[in-house]
Design a protein around this motif. Sequence first.
Motif, PDB file in Angstrom:
ATOM      1  N   MET A 106      16.821  28.366 -25.861  1.00  0.00           N
ATOM      2  CA  MET A 106      17.302  29.284 -26.882  1.00  0.00           C
ATOM      3  C   MET A 106      16.088  29.992 -27.461  1.00  0.00           C
ATOM      4  O   MET A 106      15.070  29.359 -27.746  1.00  0.00           O
ATOM      5  CB  MET A 106      18.055  28.509 -27.967  1.00  0.00           C
ATOM      6  CG  MET A 106      18.854  29.383 -28.920  1.00  0.00           C
ATOM      7  SD  MET A 106      19.845  28.380 -30.081  1.00  0.00           S
ATOM      8  CE  MET A 106      21.076  27.700 -28.958  1.00  0.00           C
ATOM      9  N   LEU A 121      20.347  23.752 -36.321  1.00  0.00           N
ATOM     10  CA  LEU A 121      20.207  23.089 -35.028  1.00  0.00           C
ATOM     11  C   LEU A 121      19.672  21.673 -35.192  1.00  0.00           C
ATOM     12  O   LEU A 121      20.070  20.765 -34.456  1.00  0.00           O
ATOM     13  CB  LEU A 121      19.283  23.908 -34.126  1.00  0.00           C
ATOM     14  CG  LEU A 121      19.829  25.276 -33.685  1.00  0.00           C
ATOM     15  CD1 LEU A 121      18.758  26.080 -32.972  1.00  0.00           C
ATOM     16  CD2 LEU A 121      21.054  25.107 -32.787  1.00  0.00           C
ATOM     17  N   CYS A 164      28.680  33.284 -28.797  1.00  0.00           N
ATOM     18  CA  CYS A 164      27.499  32.963 -28.007  1.00  0.00           C
ATOM     19  C   CYS A 164      27.165  34.161 -27.113  1.00  0.00           C
ATOM     20  O   CYS A 164      28.049  34.736 -26.478  1.00  0.00           O
ATOM     21  CB  CYS A 164      27.747  31.730 -27.154  1.00  0.00           C
ATOM     22  SG  CYS A 164      28.243  30.277 -28.133  1.00  0.00           S
ATOM     23  N   VAL A 186      26.733  24.472 -28.270  1.00  0.00           N
ATOM     24  CA  VAL A 186      25.454  24.478 -27.552  1.00  0.00           C
ATOM     25  C   VAL A 186      25.540  23.648 -26.272  1.00  0.00           C
ATOM     26  O   VAL A 186      25.039  24.051 -25.216  1.00  0.00           O
ATOM     27  CB  VAL A 186      24.325  23.968 -28.470  1.00  0.00           C
ATOM     28  CG1 VAL A 186      23.022  23.802 -27.675  1.00  0.00           C
ATOM     29  CG2 VAL A 186      24.101  24.926 -29.639  1.00  0.00           C
TER      30      VAL A 186
END
Length: 312
Positions: free
Chosen positions: A107, A118, A57, A91
């Motif tokens: 994002m 996602l 990330c 996330v």
Amino acid sequence: MNIFSRNFDTLTEEDKKLMQEYFRGFDYRGAGYTFLANYIWRTTQCLCWEVIEGYMCIAGADCIIGEPSAIVSMPLTKDGTYEPEKLRAAVLEMKRRFDERKIPFRMILVPGHMRKFLEEAFPGQVEFTHNRNADEYVYLKEKLITLSGRALHKKKNHLNYFLKTYSYEARPLKTGDMEDVLALTAEIQAARDYGEDEEESLRMEAAAIEEVMAFVEDDDVYSVGIYIDGKMKAFSIGERLWKDTAVAHFEKASDDYRGLYQLVAREFCLSLPEEIVYVNREEDMGLENLRQAKEALRPDHMEEKYSCCFFV
């Protein structure tokens, strides 16, 4: 910025190897999804990173105003797969850290072909917004070399004029060419009128160009310098994005030579390995003149980019 535990200024060789594995773990189809692209912008974007639930990330912020503008990009996979449960957990952990700091969580620059990951992780809980200004222009390498076809006739005429009028040398850049590259960049910027905001962007771009010059002799980094009467008048620097795709990160050319832009684009393409079929020439940032120039080259396709928010 300390949303994530690591930053790009203290990378060890082990860190770099690990990050390369993640950046090369999937066909992200985005010019910003390479280690080099992130590294050379690390100081202007205040980038930090951490591996969460097996995904790398990365968060960034405008270094001038700091965390209130922080954003994250699509998490990176090391093995080419996205497991809905683990991606969701990653996330949500990112969002928790943003929420703790009272920073809106969003994002950005999610490649269009990755939206599905996602959506699988957050069914009915994620909303996408198309960002046309961030869409990237992808061209056939061969088209940029030949400029064939009626649609590119004017571009071909400019190139032919240059070839008939000037003698030049084209060669790969070396790290020792940094002074010439930076001098040409400054010369081109000084010759044009820019607003205050544009000048700040150009300053950051010049810093990134200086950073990238340390890597121009690396494998999978491609470059060309154009010399007229022994002086550099144009250059292009890029890298491999995927097996069949390269990206041109920087391209500069003096305005004093008709056809020089077409020439440097062609010579960059000629320097690429045979297996490279496509060249990503990045986005237009919503700048009308730049959009017209990129559209005039007739891209083969566009790589769409999205921002998204989560309702959890």
